[in-house]
Design a protein around this motif. Structure first.
Motif, mmCIF file in Angstrom:
data_model
loop_
_atom_site.group_PDB
_atom_site.id
_atom_site.type_symbol
_atom_site.label_atom_id
_atom_site.label_comp_id
_atom_site.label_asym_id
_atom_site.label_seq_id
_atom_site.Cartn_x
_atom_site.Cartn_y
_atom_site.Cartn_z
ATOM 1 N N LEU A 116 1.191 -1.006 -0.161
ATOM 2 C CA LEU A 116 -0.049 0.135 0.031
ATOM 3 C C LEU A 116 0.985 0.867 -0.273
ATOM 4 O O LEU A 116 0.639 2.654 -0.739
ATOM 5 N N PHE A 117 1.966 1.425 0.435
ATOM 6 C CA PHE A 117 2.561 2.348 0.550
ATOM 7 C C PHE A 117 3.722 2.908 -0.429
ATOM 8 O O PHE A 117 3.385 3.599 -1.131
ATOM 9 N N TYR A 118 4.450 1.608 -0.973
ATOM 10 C CA TYR A 118 4.940 1.383 -2.497
ATOM 11 C C TYR A 118 4.136 1.894 -3.149
ATOM 12 O O TYR A 118 4.598 2.326 -4.740
ATOM 13 N N TYR A 119 3.262 0.971 -3.491
ATOM 14 C CA TYR A 119 3.264 0.670 -5.067
ATOM 15 C C TYR A 119 1.660 1.214 -5.603
ATOM 16 O O TYR A 119 0.838 1.631 -6.225
ATOM 17 N N GLU A 120 0.995 1.928 -3.852
ATOM 18 C CA GLU A 120 -0.356 2.523 -4.172
ATOM 19 C C GLU A 120 -0.288 4.001 -3.760
ATOM 20 O O GLU A 120 -1.429 4.680 -3.213
ATOM 21 N N ASP A 121 0.928 4.230 -3.614
ATOM 22 C CA ASP A 121 1.289 5.586 -3.155
ATOM 23 C C ASP A 121 0.414 6.554 -1.962
ATOM 24 O O ASP A 121 0.451 7.293 -1.970
ATOM 25 N N MET A 122 0.035 5.313 -0.900
ATOM 26 C CA MET A 122 -0.808 5.400 0.632
ATOM 27 C C MET A 122 0.048 6.498 1.717
ATOM 28 O O MET A 122 1.448 5.405 1.872
ATOM 29 N N SER A 123 -0.469 7.376 1.977
ATOM 30 C CA SER A 123 0.598 7.724 3.370
ATOM 31 C C SER A 123 0.502 6.882 4.594
ATOM 32 O O SER A 123 -0.487 5.839 4.474
ATOM 33 N N VAL A 124 0.602 6.969 5.576
ATOM 34 C CA VAL A 124 1.405 6.240 6.585
ATOM 35 C C VAL A 124 0.151 6.359 6.869
ATOM 36 O O VAL A 124 -0.578 5.396 7.393
ATOM 37 N N GLY A 125 -0.727 7.258 7.311
ATOM 38 C CA GLY A 125 -1.989 7.738 7.870
ATOM 39 C C GLY A 125 -3.482 7.353 7.235
ATOM 40 O O GLY A 125 -4.058 6.704 7.644
ATOM 41 N N GLU A 126 -2.999 6.820 5.726
ATOM 42 C CA GLU A 126 -4.119 6.417 5.641
ATOM 43 C C GLU A 126 -4.213 4.988 4.853
ATOM 44 O O GLU A 126 -4.802 4.422 5.571
ATOM 45 N N ILE A 127 -2.880 4.208 5.572
ATOM 46 C CA ILE A 127 -2.354 3.233 5.656
ATOM 47 C C ILE A 127 -3.171 2.410 6.598
ATOM 48 O O ILE A 127 -4.259 1.214 6.852
ATOM 49 N N ALA A 128 -2.948 3.159 7.664
ATOM 50 C CA ALA A 128 -3.317 2.848 9.146
ATOM 51 C C ALA A 128 -5.308 2.913 9.062
ATOM 52 O O ALA A 128 -5.438 2.089 9.459
ATOM 53 N N LYS A 129 -5.655 3.608 8.354
ATOM 54 C CA LYS A 129 -6.792 3.554 8.454
ATOM 55 C C LYS A 129 -7.765 2.590 7.750
ATOM 56 O O LYS A 129 -9.083 2.380 7.739
ATOM 57 N N HIS A 132 -7.381 -0.078 10.049
ATOM 58 C CA HIS A 132 -7.681 -0.868 10.918
ATOM 59 C C HIS A 132 -6.793 -0.398 12.215
ATOM 60 O O HIS A 132 -6.556 -1.202 13.389
ATOM 61 N N THR A 133 -6.008 0.052 12.160
ATOM 62 C CA THR A 133 -4.247 -0.047 12.970
ATOM 63 C C THR A 133 -3.626 1.456 13.043
ATOM 64 O O THR A 133 -4.101 2.435 12.706
ATOM 65 N N SER A 134 -3.147 1.903 14.227
ATOM 66 C CA SER A 134 -1.691 3.183 14.221
ATOM 67 C C SER A 134 -1.102 3.372 13.117
ATOM 68 O O SER A 134 -0.387 2.709 12.596
ATOM 69 N N PRO A 135 -1.451 4.525 13.064
ATOM 70 C CA PRO A 135 0.561 5.000 12.324
ATOM 71 C C PRO A 135 1.544 4.886 12.890
ATOM 72 O O PRO A 135 2.594 4.204 12.130
ATOM 73 N N ALA A 136 1.532 4.580 14.029
ATOM 74 C CA ALA A 136 2.689 3.705 14.743
ATOM 75 C C ALA A 136 3.321 2.172 14.487
ATOM 76 O O ALA A 136 4.123 2.009 13.895
ATOM 77 N N ALA A 137 2.077 1.139 14.409
ATOM 78 C CA ALA A 137 2.206 -0.057 14.025
ATOM 79 C C ALA A 137 2.236 0.854 12.849
ATOM 80 O O ALA A 137 3.111 -1.044 12.179
ATOM 81 N N VAL A 138 1.522 0.922 11.750
ATOM 82 C CA VAL A 138 2.091 0.684 9.772
ATOM 83 C C VAL A 138 3.430 0.925 10.277
ATOM 84 O O VAL A 138 4.334 0.447 9.134
#
Length: 159
Positions: A116-129, A132-138
């Motif tokens: 999700l981060f590298y291929y979908e260009d999603m931010s850490v916050g978007e991935i966390a959402k 369903h986890t925290s940005p720190a976990a991502v």
């Protein structure tokens, strides 16, 4: 959504969403089942999207959720072959194939965050959402995944 718009949306997103589902399942048949469910939800969705980007983001969310639900299903076998995933992609550069196999060997949580981060260009916050986890976990998953990839692939300076 009319038939032509639906077809164009499917063609535009099919490969991208398939790779997201594959990053969860590591199995072609399961990823195809998930993809079919995602596009069925799109066909049945009654609200209108503001633009193609809105549609693509919605499809990404649905695909992640469908994939998560699928792997949690008690009816699904927990064992799947990496060989299925490896046969699906061909690469012009052998290094890309090695990277793909290394990514697919990672644990599902790390592999999904990385995709999700590298291929979908999603931010850490978007991935966390999405997950369903925290940005720190991502951030931890991404750091862990990068470290594992570095160990699997070795130092590029030595190649």
């Amino acid at each position: 959504m009319d038939k032509n718009e639906f077809t164009a949306t499917v063609q535009r997103n099919e490969q991208r969403l398939f790779l997201i589902a594959l990053s969860f399942t590591k199995n072609r048949a399961d990823a195809e089942d998930i993809l079919q469910n995602v596009f069925l939800k799109l066909w049945e969705y009654k609200k209108t999207f503001t633009d193609a980007l809105h549609t693509d983001k919605w499809l990404t969310t649905v695909c992640v959720n469908e994939s998560r639900n699928y792997i949690r299903s008690p009816f699904r076998s927990r064992v799947s072959a990496l060989d299925d995933a490896d046969e699906l992609c061909t690469f012009d550069d052998p290094k890309n194939g090695a990277v793909f196999r290394a990514v697919m060997s990672l644990p599902q949580k790390d592999r999904t965050a990385l995709h999700l981060f590298y291929y979908e260009d999603m931010s850490v916050g978007e991935i966390a959402k999405q997950l369903h986890t925290s940005p720190a976990a991502v951030k931890t998953r991404l750091c862990r995944a990068r470290e594992k990839l570095k160990n699997i692939l070795g130092d590029e300076d030595n190649r």
